[in-house]
Enzyme design. Sequence first.
Site, short mmCIF file in Angstrom:
data_model
loop_
_atom_site.label_atom_id
_atom_site.label_comp_id
_atom_site.label_asym_id
_atom_site.label_seq_id
_atom_site.Cartn_x
_atom_site.Cartn_y
_atom_site.Cartn_z
N GLU A 58 19.87 1.62 -12.97
CA GLU A 58 21.14 1.84 -13.69
C GLU A 58 21.11 1.34 -15.13
OE1 GLU A 58 22.28 1.61 -9.32
OE2 GLU A 58 20.83 0.65 -10.64
N GLY A 75 22.12 4.24 -6.24
CA GLY A 75 23.02 4.32 -5.10
C GLY A 75 22.30 4.60 -3.80
N ALA A 124 23.30 8.20 -7.63
CA ALA A 124 24.63 8.81 -7.76
C ALA A 124 24.55 10.06 -8.63
CB ALA A 124 25.60 7.81 -8.37
N GLU A 149 21.14 1.29 -2.66
CA GLU A 149 22.32 0.55 -2.22
C GLU A 149 22.82 1.04 -0.87
OE1 GLU A 149 24.53 -0.76 -6.30
OE2 GLU A 149 24.26 1.38 -5.99
#
Length: 293
Positions: free
Chosen positions: A166, A143, A99, A146
């Site tokens: 993260e 992300g 992200a 994911e």
Amino acid sequence: MLRAFSSRFAKTSSIVGLVPKTPLLTQIRTYTVNGDHKYIITEINDKVGIIRLNRPKALNALNNDLFTELNESLKSLDSNDQIGAVVLTGSDRAFAAGADIKEMQSKNMVESYTKELLGHWTEQILKTKKPIIAAVNGYALGGGCELAMMCDIIYAGEKAVFGQPEITIGTIPGAGGTQRLVRAVGKSKAMEIILTGKVNLTAQEASDLGLVSGVYQADKVVEKAIETAKIISSKSMPAVMMAKEAVNSSFEMPLSAGLLFERRLFQTTFGTKDQKEGMAAFSEKRAPNFTNE
């Protein structure tokens, strides 16, 4: 959900130029759609939609605008009767490095909760009825990992890297990492990856653990994904969609309910012309001519 987790990563991010042209995409018959999009490139090849993430200087770091464009493209391809499957890919260096931290670092808890931070990231991809194949080269971290796991099939280039870092910046996965990774690789390995933030999976490790379906040469992975997408696109689309729905339901239902749901969908296929054509073709020893009816 993260990008630039190491000094090496940060240096890489600063020198990446234009997205490298994947040789395959210049050789096959494709045409570009949604040319006004800034952060993705959407192309169509035969019955396959191809979406390429396009933030090269940020190693395809994911932000709200990118997901808005991705959702628009997925919705358009899903509603296009000529498209049977979608391939989602990035560049040679990164599928998506995570992200965009700069976009979210100033947000507080109340704002994040009330405005549903990351909520629309999964919105359309999970609604898409047609199969989505992730073709992953380079980094698929946070992300990016994911996003790949939201897809129905993952193919990896031999130098692909998967991880959930993260925890190293004081947060946790927020787009499915703690849920889908456990289902893919098991609790112990998922805990190690998520809690340390430093254990990344190579493409071969990801394949051995069942996270990805296959590992290919970096310059062949998109080609393989398109090949599989074309095979899927040649089948009865109602049957493909129902099969996808049945498989996904297995994660949400107890076995007894899942078996009943599967059986009901199986019975439903007998109301389609494609079921009649498929079984007739089998009996007559010829290729079926599916009309998606």
